[in-house]
Design a protein around this motif. Structure first.
Motif, short mmCIF file in Angstrom:
data_model
loop_
_atom_site.label_atom_id
_atom_site.label_comp_id
_atom_site.label_asym_id
_atom_site.label_seq_id
_atom_site.Cartn_x
_atom_site.Cartn_y
_atom_site.Cartn_z
N LEU A 43 7.32 68.24 28.22
CA LEU A 43 8.50 67.94 27.41
C LEU A 43 9.64 68.85 27.85
O LEU A 43 9.55 70.07 27.73
CB LEU A 43 8.21 68.14 25.93
N ILE A 44 10.71 68.25 28.36
CA ILE A 44 11.95 68.97 28.64
C ILE A 44 12.92 68.55 27.55
O ILE A 44 13.46 67.44 27.56
CB ILE A 44 12.50 68.63 30.05
N ASP A 45 13.10 69.42 26.59
CA ASP A 45 13.77 69.06 25.33
C ASP A 45 15.26 69.39 25.35
O ASP A 45 15.65 70.51 25.70
CB ASP A 45 13.09 69.80 24.18
N GLU A 46 16.07 68.41 24.98
CA GLU A 46 17.52 68.57 24.81
C GLU A 46 18.21 68.96 26.12
O GLU A 46 18.95 69.93 26.18
CB GLU A 46 17.83 69.57 23.70
N ILE A 47 17.99 68.18 27.14
CA ILE A 47 18.57 68.50 28.45
C ILE A 47 20.09 68.40 28.44
O ILE A 47 20.77 68.99 29.29
CB ILE A 47 17.99 67.57 29.55
N ASP A 48 20.65 67.70 27.46
CA ASP A 48 22.11 67.59 27.38
C ASP A 48 22.76 68.90 26.96
O ASP A 48 23.99 69.03 27.03
CB ASP A 48 22.52 66.48 26.41
N LYS A 49 21.97 69.91 26.56
CA LYS A 49 22.54 71.22 26.23
C LYS A 49 22.88 72.00 27.50
O LYS A 49 23.65 72.97 27.46
CB LYS A 49 21.54 72.03 25.40
N THR B 162 17.34 63.75 25.06
CA THR B 162 18.78 64.03 24.99
C THR B 162 19.32 63.53 23.66
O THR B 162 18.97 62.43 23.20
CB THR B 162 19.55 63.37 26.15
N ASN B 163 20.16 64.35 23.03
CA ASN B 163 20.89 63.93 21.83
C ASN B 163 22.21 63.27 22.20
O ASN B 163 23.01 62.94 21.32
CB ASN B 163 21.17 65.13 20.92
#
Length: 310
Positions: A144-150, A192-193
């Motif tokens: 899990l690569i979480d919230e890559i848009d950060k 991504t959010n």
């Protein structure tokens, strides 16, 4: 079907199977709290695979997902006195201070373990020794690569080669880390959010899934109950799950009407259930009464934040 009865929507199952079949990462889009991260954890459980995750932030570099370089430890070693120049060079070799990251473990856990043993990295601190992972590693990994848009855009761009070719070369290594032929290729789930647009080249290398909660109230309640039943098989009853789902649906509708952000979603629902289960010793009546107490702090965060600003 390993996903049967696990609270998975058909679209999620199809997307996971498509990613596995194509050998591509699964990019999961959606608002915060809709269940993107939980999808990865649930997939690991149902596939009986080892699980490793990395939460991305603004300081994350793409190499952090493959390996980390412990510059502090190398500096400390350099300050020690070594009489033998050959020994000094050996002990200060860059590779001794390279630590396997999530993708290294998922690509080649045996190689990552070997590297740790040769470099003196305690295995107890590695993903391999996390609960259940050692037993399941032979079945492959879910990453899990979480919230890559950060992250900055150079993070997804920097992953293109590793994800596309299935290999990467850490510094001072004689050979690249490659996908192991002994175990299934990893399922890589990236969330991504959508707070930042991702590079087109990166998106083209992914299978994409958009998660959204139902907009119709009863469908939303039914969905939350289904998810709750898959997470809490003991220690609760359907009426508690239903009451919590009704609370979430009501407060979500109120927040939408007032245009408050963030909207309460699946994550808040699960947090609410965990809070009442852990404090009730299995007493259903106490769980029902506790829901009202925790509602303000878990589900109605946006409304409370607005009050604080007034």
């Amino acid at each position: 079907n390993p996903f049967a009865g696990a609270g998975f929507e058909r679209s999620s199952i199809d997307a996971i199977n498509a990613a596995l079949g194509a050998g591509r990462p699964l990019l999961v889009r959606g608002e915060p709290g809709v269940g993107k991260s939980q999808l990865a954890e649930a997939a690991a459980r149902k596939l009986k695979r080892a699980f490793v995750s990395k939460v991305v932030d603004s300081r994350t570099e793409h190499r952090d997902l493959m390996y980390e370089f412990d510059a502090v430890a190398r500096l400390a070693e350099a300050q020690l006195r070594h009489e033998d120049p050959v020994e000094a060079r050996t002990r200060l070799a860059v590779r001794r201070f390279v630590r396997p990251g999530p993708l290294w473990w998922a690509f080649d856990a045996d190689g990552a373990k070997r590297h740790c043993e040769e470099s003196g990295v305690p295995l107890a601190s590695t993903p391999l020794m996390q609960p259940g992972n050692k037993e399941r590693a032979a079945n492959g990994w879910v990453v899990l690569i979480d919230e890559i848009d950060k992250a900055e855009t150079d993070v997804p761009n920097g992953l293109l080669e590793a994800l596309g070719l299935g290999e990467f070369t850490p510094p001072d290594m004689d050979a690249p880390v490659k996908l192991s032929a002994k175990i299934p290729a990893p399922l890589i789930i990236i969330t991504t959010n959508e707070e930042r647009i991702l590079p087109a080249a990166f998106e083209r290398r992914c299978v994409a899934l958009h998660l959204a909660l139902p907009t119709q109230t009863q469908k939303l309640i039914d969905k939350l109950i289904e998810v709750g039943e898959s997470h809490f098989s003991t220690g609760t009853e359907r009426r508690v799950l239903n009451e919590a789902a009704q609370i979430l649906a009501d407060d979500r509708a109120e927040a939408e009407a007032q245009r408050l952000k963030p909207l309460p979603g699946q994550a808040e629902y699960l947090d609410m259930m965990r809070a009442v289960i852990r404090r009730s010793n299995g007493n259903i009546d106490k769980q029902l009464s506790l829901l009202a107490n925790v509602r303000k702090f878990i589900v109605r965060k946006a409304a409370e934040m607005q009050k604080g600003d007034e």
